[in-house]
Motif scaffolding. Structure first.
Motif, short mmCIF file in Angstrom:
data_model
loop_
_atom_site.label_atom_id
_atom_site.label_comp_id
_atom_site.label_asym_id
_atom_site.label_seq_id
_atom_site.Cartn_x
_atom_site.Cartn_y
_atom_site.Cartn_z
N GLY A 113 -1.80 -0.71 -41.93
CA GLY A 113 -0.94 0.30 -41.31
C GLY A 113 -1.39 1.68 -41.72
N ILE A 114 -1.68 2.52 -40.73
CA ILE A 114 -2.07 3.90 -40.98
C ILE A 114 -0.83 4.75 -40.74
CG2 ILE A 114 -3.59 5.80 -40.32
CD1 ILE A 114 -5.62 3.75 -39.44
N ASN A 115 -0.36 5.37 -41.80
CA ASN A 115 0.92 6.04 -41.76
C ASN A 115 0.77 7.55 -41.86
OD1 ASN A 115 1.83 3.40 -41.70
ND2 ASN A 115 2.39 3.36 -43.86
N SER A 116 1.82 8.20 -42.26
CA SER A 116 1.79 9.65 -42.35
C SER A 116 0.81 10.13 -43.40
CB SER A 116 3.20 10.18 -42.67
OG SER A 116 3.19 11.58 -42.81
N PHE A 117 0.90 9.56 -44.62
CA PHE A 117 -0.05 9.96 -45.66
C PHE A 117 -0.59 8.77 -46.45
CE2 PHE A 117 4.10 10.15 -47.75
CZ PHE A 117 3.88 9.52 -48.96
N THR A 118 -0.33 7.57 -45.98
CA THR A 118 -0.88 6.39 -46.63
C THR A 118 -1.62 5.53 -45.61
OG1 THR A 118 1.15 5.10 -46.30
CG2 THR A 118 0.95 6.33 -48.37
N ASP A 119 -2.57 4.75 -46.11
CA ASP A 119 -3.34 3.80 -45.30
C ASP A 119 -3.31 2.49 -46.06
OD1 ASP A 119 -5.10 2.40 -43.76
OD2 ASP A 119 -6.81 3.74 -44.05
N ARG A 120 -2.47 1.56 -45.61
CA ARG A 120 -2.13 0.38 -46.41
C ARG A 120 -2.75 -0.91 -45.86
NH1 ARG A 120 2.58 1.20 -49.61
NH2 ARG A 120 3.48 3.28 -49.42
N TYR A 121 -3.10 -1.80 -46.78
CA TYR A 121 -3.63 -3.11 -46.42
C TYR A 121 -2.84 -4.19 -47.13
CZ TYR A 121 -7.75 -0.76 -44.53
OH TYR A 121 -8.59 0.03 -43.80
N SER A 122 -2.35 -5.15 -46.37
CA SER A 122 -1.59 -6.26 -46.95
C SER A 122 -2.20 -7.57 -46.45
CB SER A 122 -0.11 -6.15 -46.55
OG SER A 122 0.73 -6.58 -47.58
N PRO A 123 -2.69 -8.41 -47.36
CA PRO A 123 -3.36 -9.64 -46.94
C PRO A 123 -2.38 -10.75 -46.58
CG PRO A 123 -3.46 -9.41 -49.32
CD PRO A 123 -2.81 -8.16 -48.81
N VAL A 124 -2.84 -11.62 -45.70
CA VAL A 124 -2.05 -12.76 -45.23
C VAL A 124 -2.36 -13.98 -46.09
CG1 VAL A 124 -1.68 -14.33 -43.29
CG2 VAL A 124 -1.93 -11.86 -42.88
N GLN A 125 -1.33 -14.74 -46.44
CA GLN A 125 -1.52 -15.99 -47.18
C GLN A 125 -1.73 -17.15 -46.23
OE1 GLN A 125 1.11 -16.83 -50.55
NE2 GLN A 125 1.47 -18.86 -49.68
N SER A 126 -0.88 -17.24 -45.21
CA SER A 126 -0.97 -18.35 -44.25
C SER A 126 -0.23 -17.96 -42.98
CB SER A 126 -0.38 -19.63 -44.84
OG SER A 126 0.99 -19.47 -45.13
N ILE A 127 -0.50 -18.71 -41.90
CA ILE A 127 0.19 -18.50 -40.63
C ILE A 127 0.60 -19.87 -40.09
CG2 ILE A 127 0.07 -17.56 -38.29
CD1 ILE A 127 -2.16 -15.72 -39.21
N SER A 128 1.88 -20.02 -39.80
CA SER A 128 2.37 -21.28 -39.26
C SER A 128 3.67 -21.04 -38.52
CB SER A 128 2.58 -22.30 -40.39
OG SER A 128 3.09 -23.51 -39.89
N GLY A 129 3.78 -21.64 -37.34
CA GLY A 129 5.02 -21.56 -36.59
C GLY A 129 5.45 -20.14 -36.26
N GLY A 130 4.48 -19.27 -36.06
CA GLY A 130 4.79 -17.89 -35.70
C GLY A 130 5.13 -17.00 -36.87
N LEU A 131 5.00 -17.50 -38.11
CA LEU A 131 5.31 -16.71 -39.29
C LEU A 131 4.04 -16.42 -40.08
CD1 LEU A 131 7.36 -15.44 -41.29
CD2 LEU A 131 7.49 -17.70 -42.40
N LEU A 132 3.79 -15.14 -40.29
CA LEU A 132 2.71 -14.72 -41.16
C LEU A 132 3.28 -14.57 -42.57
CD1 LEU A 132 1.84 -13.80 -38.24
CD2 LEU A 132 0.54 -11.98 -39.35
N THR A 133 3.02 -15.53 -43.42
CA THR A 133 3.46 -15.43 -44.81
C THR A 133 2.46 -14.54 -45.55
OG1 THR A 133 4.45 -17.64 -44.77
CG2 THR A 133 3.94 -16.70 -46.93
#
Length: 441
Positions: A198-218
């Motif tokens: 996410g590129i925001n007002s003054f931050t550029d953030r990265y959040s990694p995904v653990q798993s994806i199942s049933g439409g949920l990104l954990t």
């Protein structure tokens, strides 16, 4: 390869960001004397002569300096011939590498030469992986990973697709898909490699995904919780810029994009128009830092000068792990576990967030200097950072926390179009720094 490709202004990995702790860095003019000892090094240097006709390697030149330095009667000069010096571990300079008796050890480009110290390996042996999508592949070795790639001297774009925050509903667990067009994410071949940016007002953030199942990104923790409390958070920015899903093979759809599969040891790339994969120069960073200068406060490194050398080809894998990249001001980031409030309840600051400020961390730099004095970098560069003509590599002596060159990847005043996740830095800021080891990738 052509060394000039690694010297273009937009061509390198980690910028020349020097983290200083109790350091005095100053510029000094060379002293002219017939007693100067000159050693010669080249990328293919062998033997121990270190002469103009029989140059040696950087490692041998350093060993010779260490043996000679205690009895210095004038400067020792190590001249680097033209070419690319590829390193697989940082070059370390300590008290034993220092000038003595008031003289300086100088590592400098030979006359007319433009030596490059690179932490990248060149990738060759390309073949077609998917003719319909024009995806090419090459082997890089099992277990090899990077967050940066340089193609013909330009920073390439990690595979990504743009989405909207409204395509998901966020919770303490992760992201629930609410846009049916993104249901294909359930079938990604390697969802644990994917990240949300996410590129925001003054931050550029990265959040990694653990798993994806049933439409949920954990989402992986603690990156997810850390990225969603404080100010200008991942899912509640002050001003919403682009929102990307990154780092999946399935996202390869545009010329200039790439993806690496460390398990298979395979790099994938879509060439730009006009690029010939039989002759293209692809540089794959394999080290985090290039140069480390420092001793101890009791026995510091000192009187060492570097001149006319380009530093390039590094990648920091910290954001690829569970910590992600929790971007803050002054080039700092948050890591670790904290006393988080309820998810989404702290988006404009709160007591718990303020309590974390003293423990913010600083990303590692390509060139690091600590516990040292009288260290000089002149006419040196790293191509994602260009020093203004009026700037110099000089900083006053201070006790920790010190003042120095510090990464400022987090302090863009407005949303910007990213080409890649953070390396060590994309720009330089002056301010207090806190040096910490890289987070495991």
């Amino acid at each position: 390869m052509n060394p000039s490709a690694l010297r273009r202004p937009a061509a390198t990995g980690l910028a020349l960001a020097t983290v200083l702790a109790g350091v005095a860095v100053a510029a000094f003019a060379s002293s002219a004397s017939a007693a100067v000892t000159t050693l010669h090094a080249s990328p293919g240097g062998t033997g121990t002569a270190c002469s103009a006709s029989q140059p040696c390697s950087l490692a041998t030149a350093q060993s010779t300096v260490r043996a000679t330095a205690p009895g210095m009667s004038d400067d020792i000069v190590v001249e680097l011939a033209d070419g690319v010096y590829r390193v697989t571990a940082p070059l370390t300079f300590g008290a034993a590498d220092s000038g003595t008796n008031g003289h300086t050890v100088r590592w400098q480009a030979a006359s007319g030469a433009h030596p490059v110290i690179s932490g990248a390996k060149q990738v060759t042996g390309w073949s077609v992986a998917d003719a319909g999508r024009n995806i090419w592949k090459a082997g890089v070795g099992a277990g090899q990973d990077t967050r940066q790639l340089y193609v013909d001297g330009q920073l390439a774009t990690r595979a990504r697709t743009q989405a909207n925050r409204s395509d998901f509903s966020a919770s303490a667990t992760g992201l629930r898909i609410t846009n049916g067009n993104l249901n294909y994410l359930n079938n990604l071949a390697n969802p644990g490699r994917m990240e949300v940016e996410g590129i925001n007002s003054f931050t550029d953030r990265y959040s990694p995904v653990q798993s994806i199942s049933g439409g949920l990104l954990t989402m992986r923790q603690p990156a997810w919780n850390n990225n969603n409390f404080g100010y200008d958070t991942l899912m509640n920015p002050f001003r919403a810029g682009p929102f990307y899903l990154t780092n999946a093979y399935e996202f390869l759809d545009s010329p200039g994009e790439w993806y690496v599969d460390p398990g298979a040891g395979t790099l994938y790339y879509i060439p730009r128009p006009g690029q010939n994969m039989s002759s293209v120069d692809v540089e794959f960073p394999v080290v985090q830092s290039l140069v480390s200068v420092g001793g101890s406060y009791a026995n510091p490194a000192h009187h060492i000068a570097f001149s006319g050398i380009t530093f390039t080809g590094t990648s920091w894998l910290g954001p690829s792990g569970n910590q992600g990249w929790v971007d803050q001001q002054t080039g700092s980031y948050i890591a670790g576990t904290w006393s988080w409030p309820g998810f989404g309840s702290c988006t404009s600051g709160c007591q718990q967030f303020e309590a974390a400020r003293p423990s913010w961390s600083q990303m590692p730099a390509a060139v690091q200097v600590s516990a040292a004095n009288t260290i000089t970098f002149s006419d040196s560069s790293s191509s994602t950072w260009a020093r203004p003509p009026s700037a110099s590599a000089t900083t006053p002596t201070r006790t920790p926390p010190a003042w120095g060159w510090a990464p400022a990847a987090s302090r863009s005043p407005a949303p910007r179009s990213p080409a890649t996740p953070p390396a060590a830095s994309s720009s330089v800021a002056y301010g207090p720094t806190r040096t910490t080891p890289a987070t495991p990738g």
